[in-house]
Motif scaffolding. Sequence first.
Motif, PDB file in Angstrom:
ATOM      1  N   GLU A 167      21.141  69.049 -30.318  1.00 14.90           N
ATOM      2  CA  GLU A 167      21.841  69.678 -29.203  1.00 14.90           C
ATOM      3  C   GLU A 167      22.700  68.681 -28.437  1.00 14.90           C
ATOM      4  O   GLU A 167      23.727  69.034 -27.887  1.00 14.90           O
ATOM      5  CB  GLU A 167      20.833  70.345 -28.265  1.00 14.90           C
ATOM      6  CG  GLU A 167      21.471  71.159 -27.154  1.00 14.90           C
ATOM      7  CD  GLU A 167      20.451  71.983 -26.394  1.00 14.90           C
ATOM      8  OE1 GLU A 167      20.796  72.474 -25.309  1.00 14.90           O
ATOM      9  OE2 GLU A 167      19.306  72.133 -26.883  1.00 14.90           O
ATOM     10  N   TRP A 168      22.247  67.409 -28.384  1.00 16.65           N
ATOM     11  CA  TRP A 168      23.061  66.431 -27.662  1.00 16.65           C
ATOM     12  C   TRP A 168      23.789  65.458 -28.585  1.00 16.65           C
ATOM     13  O   TRP A 168      24.556  64.628 -28.121  1.00 16.65           O
ATOM     14  CB  TRP A 168      22.237  65.682 -26.626  1.00 16.65           C
ATOM     15  CG  TRP A 168      21.015  64.946 -27.085  1.00 16.65           C
ATOM     16  CD1 TRP A 168      20.951  63.726 -27.655  1.00 16.65           C
ATOM     17  CD2 TRP A 168      19.662  65.386 -26.950  1.00 16.65           C
ATOM     18  NE1 TRP A 168      19.651  63.370 -27.903  1.00 16.65           N
ATOM     19  CE2 TRP A 168      18.823  64.365 -27.473  1.00 16.65           C
ATOM     20  CE3 TRP A 168      19.063  66.534 -26.443  1.00 16.65           C
ATOM     21  CZ2 TRP A 168      17.441  64.460 -27.511  1.00 16.65           C
ATOM     22  CZ3 TRP A 168      17.688  66.629 -26.475  1.00 16.65           C
ATOM     23  CH2 TRP A 168      16.888  65.607 -27.002  1.00 16.65           C
ATOM     24  N   ILE A 169      23.551  65.546 -29.889  1.00 12.36           N
ATOM     25  CA  ILE A 169      24.282  64.678 -30.814  1.00 12.36           C
ATOM     26  C   ILE A 169      25.524  65.383 -31.375  1.00 12.36           C
ATOM     27  O   ILE A 169      26.608  64.794 -31.473  1.00 12.36           O
ATOM     28  CB  ILE A 169      23.357  64.219 -31.968  1.00 12.36           C
ATOM     29  CG1 ILE A 169      22.225  63.345 -31.409  1.00 12.36           C
ATOM     30  CG2 ILE A 169      24.144  63.472 -33.038  1.00 12.36           C
ATOM     31  CD1 ILE A 169      21.209  62.931 -32.448  1.00 12.36           C
ATOM     32  N   LEU A 170      25.379  66.637 -31.738  1.00 12.19           N
ATOM     33  CA  LEU A 170      26.498  67.345 -32.361  1.00 12.19           C
ATOM     34  C   LEU A 170      27.738  67.448 -31.471  1.00 12.19           C
ATOM     35  O   LEU A 170      28.858  67.426 -31.996  1.00 12.19           O
ATOM     36  CB  LEU A 170      26.048  68.735 -32.819  1.00 12.19           C
ATOM     37  CG  LEU A 170      24.993  68.755 -33.936  1.00 12.19           C
ATOM     38  CD1 LEU A 170      24.731  70.186 -34.386  1.00 12.19           C
ATOM     39  CD2 LEU A 170      25.406  67.892 -35.116  1.00 12.19           C
ATOM     40  N   PRO A 171      27.617  67.572 -30.128  1.00 11.91           N
ATOM     41  CA  PRO A 171      28.840  67.557 -29.327  1.00 11.91           C
ATOM     42  C   PRO A 171      29.666  66.293 -29.517  1.00 11.91           C
ATOM     43  O   PRO A 171      30.900  66.328 -29.483  1.00 11.91           O
ATOM     44  CB  PRO A 171      28.316  67.682 -27.891  1.00 11.91           C
ATOM     45  CG  PRO A 171      27.039  68.428 -28.034  1.00 11.91           C
ATOM     46  CD  PRO A 171      26.435  67.912 -29.303  1.00 11.91           C
ATOM     47  N   THR A 172      28.984  65.160 -29.731  1.00 14.33           N
ATOM     48  CA  THR A 172      29.717  63.919 -29.996  1.00 14.33           C
ATOM     49  C   THR A 172      30.401  63.988 -31.359  1.00 14.33           C
ATOM     50  O   THR A 172      31.521  63.491 -31.535  1.00 14.33           O
ATOM     51  CB  THR A 172      28.747  62.718 -29.947  1.00 14.33           C
ATOM     52  OG1 THR A 172      28.047  62.737 -28.702  1.00 14.33           O
ATOM     53  CG2 THR A 172      29.503  61.410 -30.078  1.00 14.33           C
ATOM     54  N   LEU A 173      29.749  64.614 -32.323  1.00 14.61           N
ATOM     55  CA  LEU A 173      30.357  64.812 -33.636  1.00 14.61           C
ATOM     56  C   LEU A 173      31.602  65.689 -33.519  1.00 14.61           C
ATOM     57  O   LEU A 173      32.610  65.455 -34.188  1.00 14.61           O
ATOM     58  CB  LEU A 173      29.336  65.464 -34.571  1.00 14.61           C
ATOM     59  CG  LEU A 173      29.607  65.420 -36.077  1.00 14.61           C
ATOM     60  CD1 LEU A 173      29.640  63.985 -36.577  1.00 14.61           C
ATOM     61  CD2 LEU A 173      28.554  66.211 -36.824  1.00 14.61           C
ATOM     62  N   LEU A 174      31.543  66.687 -32.650  1.00 11.13           N
ATOM     63  CA  LEU A 174      32.707  67.545 -32.431  1.00 11.13           C
ATOM     64  C   LEU A 174      33.847  66.778 -31.786  1.00 11.13           C
ATOM     65  O   LEU A 174      35.024  67.049 -32.046  1.00 11.13           O
ATOM     66  CB  LEU A 174      32.318  68.731 -31.533  1.00 11.13           C
ATOM     67  CG  LEU A 174      31.519  69.856 -32.182  1.00 11.13           C
ATOM     68  CD1 LEU A 174      31.008  70.808 -31.119  1.00 11.13           C
ATOM     69  CD2 LEU A 174      32.384  70.605 -33.181  1.00 11.13           C
TER      70      LEU A 174
END
Length: 741
Positions: A458-465
Amino acid sequence: MPIGLTPEQRDLEGAIARFADRHAGVGETRATLDAIADGHLPAWWDELVALGFHAVHLPDSVGGQGGELIDAACVVEAAATALLPGPLLPTVITGAVAGVAGDDPAAVALAARLAEGVTAATILPGHGDLRATAGDDGWLVTGASRDVLGARAAGVVLAAAETDTGGTAWFVVDPRDDAVTVEARGGTDLTVDVGTVYLDELRVPNALMVNGIDDVAAWDVAAALSACAAAGTLRWCVDAVTSHLRTREQFGKPIGTFQALQHEAAMLLVNTELATAAAWDAIRATDEPPEQRSMAAAGAAIMALAPAPDLLLDALTMFGAIGFTWEHDLHLYWRRAISLAASIGPTTRWSRRLGELGCTHVRDTSLKLGDAEAGFRAEVAEVLDRALELRNDVPSPLGDYPDLATGPQRSLLADAGLLAPHWPPPWGVGATPARQLIIEDEFAKRPALVRPSLNIAEWILPTLLTAGSEDVQRELIPPSQRGDLRWCQLFSEPGAGSDLAALSTRAVKVDGGWRINGHKIWTSSAQHAHYGALLARTDPVAAKHRGIGYFVVDMRADGIEVQPIKTADGEPHFNEVFLTDVFVPDRMLLGGPADGWGLAISTMASERVAIGGYVNIDRAVALRHLVRQPGPDRDAGLCALGELDAYTNAIKALGVRETLRLIDGDAAGPASSIAKVATAVMLRRTFKATLELAGPLAMVEKTDPAVVAPYLRLPAELIGGGTKQIQLNIIAQMIMGLPRK
């Protein structure tokens, strides 16, 4: 942040502040303290009336401004912040209590008098020993009130008396009547008078009897508005402390650089924001069902009024002896906080009441959007109805967590973009804050449908985006949303916990990628993860925060060794991860080789938001079960439960206020850091209260209800996302602007 959220409410608060600057400076107020105590009105009262500040919540049909109670709340809070003296608060409370009676003729007539500028005070039910006896043409009332704010200055009094049948009679009193005596009392708050009202066989005609006021509603309204005044008092305190810590010097530097004072000031801000949120919630709940209104009012009493005196005392100690002098303004606010807390009675009454309600009810802090976005709502409802027909058939390896299970139901919701609806398509639906609320509402209508969690992703994928290539996004995001890929976060090291600038894990550039060597620790779920977000130093000679890269690491790659760390409950919640010549291809470096620090900050911000959201999970299940049992400790348990529910509901209200700001187009505020600290405090208090009430039940680790088992897992939540102390540093330095060392 003040109570007002809309531009109009902020303008109203600003108008009150400007009025106070023109007419009621603290110097002028100090010069009139004796006259105020004797019930004399400030010289500027007629001008305040002409501007309509006292009557913003009264109907325009009686000469008021036709606003809502939230408008009056903004006036009360801003007036308290400015230390505006006089009977404004008791007058506003009287109008609001009269409004509970609706169209009752006596209530309407009273509201009209208030709109004209008549000052008022209210004697609430049980706030004295007034007794009313019915007669042929009215009532005969005898007895005395307790100490009442604004009684000496009041041109009219709205009073409640107990009848012979055990009910309550509400009536309007003219203080000039020969049967009425108002005794001056030396008030604690020097900016408003205090008096005791004596009635000696006062004859009250039926025309002055007010019908339709619910006793509990009257107390709730009074507590809500008083809490707004307490929030305003605390807001002044935060500003004063912040200014003092920035400018006062000792040992050759500002005292605001001292960490102990930074933490104390940050906690003052946290508690002030919770007090404001609770007061705001109580105001908005006045039109809700009785149980909801009472839960919110009790929360405001517990979170805003009760703690205010002690918080002001904390502020005084931060000022040192300066704050204890008569010349400093702080004691005037301290006195006001004491008086406001006392005006609504013992705190235990409110905590016990909220505890009793908490056994059977849950505070509903959801926002009601009505028919807005009807088409979008229908689309969401159709997807969720289809999901209800499916099941998830693969449990999570992390444990029995339904929100982490995988299968057809989760896949449907993920493919529809409803796991992270605020993300852009195709990963989400680009939902605005309003549409996110609609989705939450539709899930809430289907309690049998568990909303899936992305867990650490939940808090890692936004950085991937933000920083990953489209190919990497397509490769990793869909299976992560479906639950087929699990994640861990590889940030902390034995010599670099929260201080990421001290990272020693090295990433050396090689053909086609990077070769990584290092040692990570405190990594949750590493033994189950398919991928990890890793920080490593890419430039050993660059400034510490600049030479860091952000990598996506395949946890199945050669050179990775995971060693579980068994925690106090006997389970391996954390892990050590050793990386030996681990190859990471260039495409798995997010951003540039030196962009890791900024990306890590955004990841941790998302982590704080996610962890702060834990408040949506009821952590007082065991305590709630225990207080339902009869016994000598039940009363203490009810009070403890009420205090915890008040704290939890204030955090929820803080989140709702932030959501409303986002809907209105405002930038994100500091709510996530404040909620993270508040959640840590709430968890500690919850388990402490549970253990104290559980007694011998805590001698066994696994019980029903579970007492010790979740307590032994608590440190993971207190440490995850940064400890409370780290968050206090962030609040003090980044939000309050206190100087760094």
